[in-house]
Write an enzyme that holds these catalytic residues in place. Structure first.
Site, PDB file in Angstrom:
ATOM      1  N   CYS A  60      -4.923   6.484  -3.609  1.00  0.00           N
ATOM      2  CA  CYS A  60      -4.359   5.129  -3.575  1.00  0.00           C
ATOM      3  C   CYS A  60      -2.971   5.200  -4.194  1.00  0.00           C
ATOM      4  O   CYS A  60      -2.831   5.466  -5.391  1.00  0.00           O
ATOM      5  CB  CYS A  60      -5.244   4.158  -4.342  1.00  0.00           C
ATOM      6  SG  CYS A  60      -4.538   2.501  -4.507  1.00  0.00           S
TER       7      CYS A  60
ATOM      8  N   CYS B 207       0.866  -1.180   0.000  1.00  0.00           N
ATOM      9  CA  CYS B 207       0.000   0.000   0.000  1.00  0.00           C
ATOM     10  C   CYS B 207       0.899   1.226   0.000  1.00  0.00           C
ATOM     11  O   CYS B 207       1.639   1.450   0.957  1.00  0.00           O
ATOM     12  CB  CYS B 207      -0.907   0.007   1.227  1.00  0.00           C
ATOM     13  SG  CYS B 207      -1.945   1.484   1.350  1.00  0.00           S
TER      14      CYS B 207
END
Length: 273
Positions: A219, A73
């Site tokens: 993101c 991530c």
């Protein structure tokens, strides 16, 4: 249980130090679902867990809010770096972090409060991506979703990403089609979904439907994936500013993909779990 809440361009996370916890890295799924719930707990897109590492300076274990573990991530990694540095878990401004997607090298710029992370290498190979098809690459492929046909591009950027080029970003379309694409049977492990609008050769805008989370303000792996696909299609430079609803990061495509952006502490406290 002590925690920090942080965000990277609106992508928010709960960070906890579990270096001395005897639980395995794969045992925090239920905890993530509890603490990330936005009605009954602190609420976040994901849970960052600090563990000791035999391979790097420290290990980042990451779980999505639905309890699924993710290999990587990008925004979470920057928030993780700020958490471990500010809490003196790691005291160097350049260090390494172990993830399921390999070792990530970090540079913390104290002066301008940005963090540069090595996002790793991208891959177009179908046998890496695990697509249910016989193609070497999945670029500009047509797929019918509900009432609309899309040209989709697929890349593995630590985690799987679909990138769809659009003339105009429409959040209603992200909500309507994002979940359908995420769960399409051509993606056996599901996928993240990014809608990208190209402003010019140096700037793009992105909306992301994140696997395991839904719509997110930002993101990091998705913004990296969009830059990679747009560059591969000769739409943008190798150095590009990528903006989402939550903010902007800089992506540099070299032998590895590098992302530079902020990480911000929101609050800290104790969780009753």
């Amino acid at each position: 249980m002590k925690f920090w809440k942080l965000h990277g361009i609106g992508n928010d996370f709960i960070a906890i130090d579990k270096r001395f916890d005897q639980k395995s890295s794969s045992s925090y799924s239920n905890l993530a679902k509890i603490v990330c719930h936005r009605r009954f707990s602190v609420g976040a897109d994901g849970l960052l867990i600090v563990k000791n590492s035999n391979r790097a300076d420290v290990e980042m274990v990451y779980y999505n809010s639905d309890g699924s573990r993710a290999a990587m991530c990008g925004n979470g990694l920057r928030c993780f770096v700020k958490f471990v540095y500010d809490n003196n878990i790691v005291t160097k401004e350049e260090f390494s972090v172990e993830t399921l997607d390999g070792i990530k090298n970090i540079k913390f710029n104290i002066e301008n409060k940005t963090i540069k992370v090595n996002m790793g290498r991208y891959s177009f190979k179908s046998n890496d991506i695990l697509l249910d098809n016989n193609k070497d690459k999945f670029i500009n492929e047509k797929i019918k979703i509900l009432d609309k046909e899309f040209n989709i591009n697929f890349v593995l950027m630590g985690v799987p990403h679909v990138v769809i080029l659009v003339d105009k970003l429409d959040k209603e379309e992200v909500f309507k089609y994002g979940k359908e694409i995420e769960n399409h049977n051509i993606f056996p492990n599901k996928t993240n979904v990014n809608f990208v609008n190209i402003n010019d050769y140096k700037n793009i805008h992105v909306h992301t439907w994140e696997r395991g989370c839904g719509y997110t303000l930002g993101c990091g792996t998705g913004m990296s994936a969009c830059a990679v696909i747009c560059n591969y299609l000769n739409k943008v430079d190798k150095n590009v500013n990528v903006t989402s609803e939550g903010g902007c990061v800089k992506i540099d495509i070299e032998d590895f993909v590098y992302m530079t952006g902020p990480a911000v502490k929101i609050c800290e406290g104790n969780l009753e779990v």
